[in-house]
Design a protein around this motif. Structure first.
Motif, PDB file in Angstrom:
ATOM      1  N   LEU A  72      42.789  47.391  15.583  1.00 22.18           N
ATOM      2  CA  LEU A  72      42.009  46.456  14.978  1.00 22.18           C
ATOM      3  C   LEU A  72      40.499  46.847  14.713  1.00 22.18           C
ATOM      4  N   GLU A  73      39.946  47.755  15.802  1.00 18.90           N
ATOM      5  CA  GLU A  73      38.516  48.663  15.180  1.00 18.90           C
ATOM      6  C   GLU A  73      38.716  49.634  14.215  1.00 18.90           C
ATOM      7  N   CYS A  74      39.909  50.217  14.056  1.00 15.89           N
ATOM      8  CA  CYS A  74      40.430  51.188  13.006  1.00 15.89           C
ATOM      9  C   CYS A  74      40.098  50.062  11.705  1.00 15.89           C
ATOM     10  N   LEU A  75      40.860  49.211  11.830  1.00 13.57           N
ATOM     11  CA  LEU A  75      40.723  48.168  10.402  1.00 13.57           C
ATOM     12  C   LEU A  75      39.576  47.679  10.010  1.00 13.57           C
ATOM     13  N   ALA A  76      38.459  47.544  10.911  1.00 12.57           N
ATOM     14  CA  ALA A  76      37.273  47.202  10.813  1.00 12.57           C
ATOM     15  C   ALA A  76      36.459  48.350  10.009  1.00 12.57           C
ATOM     16  N   ILE A  77      36.642  49.658  10.746  1.00 11.68           N
ATOM     17  CA  ILE A  77      36.102  50.599  10.088  1.00 11.68           C
ATOM     18  C   ILE A  77      36.856  50.832   8.617  1.00 11.68           C
ATOM     19  N   GLU A  78      37.958  50.492   8.429  1.00 12.67           N
ATOM     20  CA  GLU A  78      38.452  50.923   6.921  1.00 12.67           C
ATOM     21  C   GLU A  78      37.757  49.898   6.104  1.00 12.67           C
ATOM     22  N   GLU A  79      37.380  48.429   6.561  1.00 14.96           N
ATOM     23  CA  GLU A  79      36.926  47.757   5.432  1.00 14.96           C
ATOM     24  C   GLU A  79      35.397  48.299   5.116  1.00 14.96           C
ATOM     25  N   ASP A  80      34.649  49.012   5.857  1.00 12.57           N
ATOM     26  CA  ASP A  80      33.186  49.497   5.541  1.00 12.57           C
ATOM     27  C   ASP A  80      33.489  51.021   4.976  1.00 12.57           C
ATOM     28  N   GLU A  81      34.277  51.777   5.437  1.00 11.34           N
ATOM     29  CA  GLU A  81      34.106  53.330   5.176  1.00 11.34           C
ATOM     30  C   GLU A  81      35.411  53.841   4.343  1.00 11.34           C
ATOM     31  N   TYR A  82      36.346  52.947   4.010  1.00  9.10           N
ATOM     32  CA  TYR A  82      37.472  53.486   3.438  1.00  9.10           C
ATOM     33  C   TYR A  82      36.924  54.128   1.797  1.00  9.10           C
ATOM     34  N   THR A  83      37.642  55.217   1.558  1.00  8.56           N
ATOM     35  CA  THR A  83      37.306  55.639   0.114  1.00  8.56           C
ATOM     36  C   THR A  83      38.545  55.748  -0.468  1.00  8.56           C
ATOM     37  N   GLY A  84      39.872  56.271   0.309  1.00  9.09           N
ATOM     38  CA  GLY A  84      40.872  56.445  -0.500  1.00  9.09           C
ATOM     39  C   GLY A  84      40.941  57.867  -1.292  1.00  9.09           C
ATOM     40  N   GLY A  85      39.997  58.605  -0.698  1.00 13.12           N
ATOM     41  CA  GLY A  85      40.233  60.047  -1.506  1.00 13.12           C
ATOM     42  C   GLY A  85      41.164  60.753  -1.505  1.00 13.12           C
ATOM     43  N   GLN A  86      41.187  61.726  -2.286  1.00 13.67           N
ATOM     44  CA  GLN A  86      42.421  62.877  -2.117  1.00 13.67           C
ATOM     45  C   GLN A  86      42.509  63.250  -1.007  1.00 13.67           C
ATOM     46  N   THR A  87      41.561  64.257  -0.132  1.00 12.83           N
ATOM     47  CA  THR A  87      41.577  64.637   1.025  1.00 12.83           C
ATOM     48  C   THR A  87      41.341  63.649   2.045  1.00 12.83           C
ATOM     49  N   TYR A  88      40.140  63.301   2.052  1.00 14.21           N
ATOM     50  CA  TYR A  88      39.661  62.471   3.193  1.00 14.21           C
ATOM     51  C   TYR A  88      39.584  61.083   2.833  1.00 14.21           C
ATOM     52  N   LEU A  89      40.347  60.019   3.814  1.00 14.15           N
ATOM     53  CA  LEU A  89      40.347  58.864   3.326  1.00 14.15           C
ATOM     54  C   LEU A  89      38.920  57.983   3.574  1.00 14.15           C
ATOM     55  N   PHE A  90      38.166  58.436   4.404  1.00 16.68           N
ATOM     56  CA  PHE A  90      36.981  57.800   4.736  1.00 16.68           C
ATOM     57  C   PHE A  90      35.689  58.569   4.469  1.00 16.68           C
ATOM     58  N   THR A  91      34.463  57.918   4.512  1.00 16.00           N
ATOM     59  CA  THR A  91      33.302  58.639   4.272  1.00 16.00           C
ATOM     60  C   THR A  91      33.106  59.180   5.435  1.00 16.00           C
ATOM     61  N   GLU A  92      32.047  60.249   5.572  1.00 18.74           N
ATOM     62  CA  GLU A  92      31.605  61.204   6.742  1.00 18.74           C
ATOM     63  C   GLU A  92      31.437  59.949   8.002  1.00 18.74           C
ATOM     64  N   ALA A  93      30.767  58.983   7.691  1.00 20.38           N
ATOM     65  CA  ALA A  93      30.389  57.974   8.673  1.00 20.38           C
ATOM     66  C   ALA A  93      31.560  57.246   9.419  1.00 20.38           C
ATOM     67  N   GLY A  94      32.515  57.099   8.357  1.00 22.13           N
ATOM     68  CA  GLY A  94      33.859  56.525   8.674  1.00 22.13           C
ATOM     69  C   GLY A  94      34.510  57.527   9.885  1.00 22.13           C
ATOM     70  N   LEU A  95      34.678  58.791   9.142  1.00 18.62           N
ATOM     71  CA  LEU A  95      35.393  59.906  10.064  1.00 18.62           C
ATOM     72  C   LEU A  95      34.636  59.922  11.342  1.00 18.62           C
ATOM     73  N   GLU A  96      33.234  59.960  11.507  1.00 13.92           N
ATOM     74  CA  GLU A  96      32.715  59.833  12.743  1.00 13.92           C
ATOM     75  C   GLU A  96      32.990  58.697  13.629  1.00 13.92           C
ATOM     76  N   LYS A  97      33.229  57.570  13.050  1.00 16.70           N
ATOM     77  CA  LYS A  97      33.586  56.486  13.659  1.00 16.70           C
ATOM     78  C   LYS A  97      35.074  56.725  14.209  1.00 16.70           C
ATOM     79  N   LEU A  98      36.046  56.993  13.396  1.00 20.83           N
ATOM     80  CA  LEU A  98      37.346  57.213  13.692  1.00 20.83           C
ATOM     81  C   LEU A  98      37.495  58.561  14.896  1.00 20.83           C
ATOM     82  N   ARG A  99      36.684  59.378  15.068  1.00 19.44           N
ATOM     83  CA  ARG A  99      36.587  60.484  16.015  1.00 19.44           C
ATOM     84  C   ARG A  99      36.069  59.632  17.321  1.00 19.44           C
ATOM     85  N   GLU A 100      35.124  58.479  17.313  1.00 19.71           N
ATOM     86  CA  GLU A 100      34.734  57.873  18.546  1.00 19.71           C
ATOM     87  C   GLU A 100      35.904  57.137  19.077  1.00 19.71           C
ATOM     88  N   GLN A 101      36.922  56.486  18.077  1.00 18.32           N
ATOM     89  CA  GLN A 101      38.008  55.725  18.314  1.00 18.32           C
ATOM     90  C   GLN A 101      39.038  56.767  18.966  1.00 18.32           C
TER      91      GLN A 101
END
Length: 114
Positions: A72-101
């Motif tokens: 559920l926390e990953c879904l919350a991160i997705e709401e704010d930081e998801y980009t759906g990019g080609q390589t990385y799906l999240f912004t740098e801030a989102g990736l950092e939050k995912l690293r914390e998870q």
């Protein structure tokens, strides 16, 4: 006599089919902590696509309340930081939050060993 035998055999076949359907279980998708960790690491490394992300966070984890909270926390991160990019799906801030998870999940995995 043949009509009666046909009716009895048809009834038995029908009853057998109904009995078999009643005792079949539907397949269950059950993701374990290590599977979730692998998926999360793939997303962080830019090796996962949108479909893999959907599989990772799309199913409730009722069998593991801690993993469900993390999902559920990953879904919350997705709401704010998801980009759906080609390589990385999240912004740098989102990736950092995912690293914390990921670190939280590693702690949970290490905790279950003891």
């Amino acid at each position: 006599m043949t009509i009666l035998l046909t009716i009895v055999l048809s009834f038995l076949a029908f009853a057998l089919i109904i009995w078999a359907l009643m005792h079949m279980r539907t397949p269950r998708f059950r993701m374990e902590r290590r599977d979730f960790l692998k998926g999360l690491e793939d997303v962080i490394a830019g090796q996962a696509d949108e479909n893999e992300w959907r599989v990772l966070v799309g199913y409730p984890m009722r069998h593991d309340p801690e993993l469900e909270a993390l999902r559920l926390e990953c879904l919350a991160i997705e709401e704010d930081e998801y980009t759906g990019g080609q390589t990385y799906l999240f912004t740098e801030a989102g990736l950092e939050k995912l690293r914390e998870q990921r670190h939280r999940l590693l702690a949970l995995i290490n905790q279950e060993k003891y």
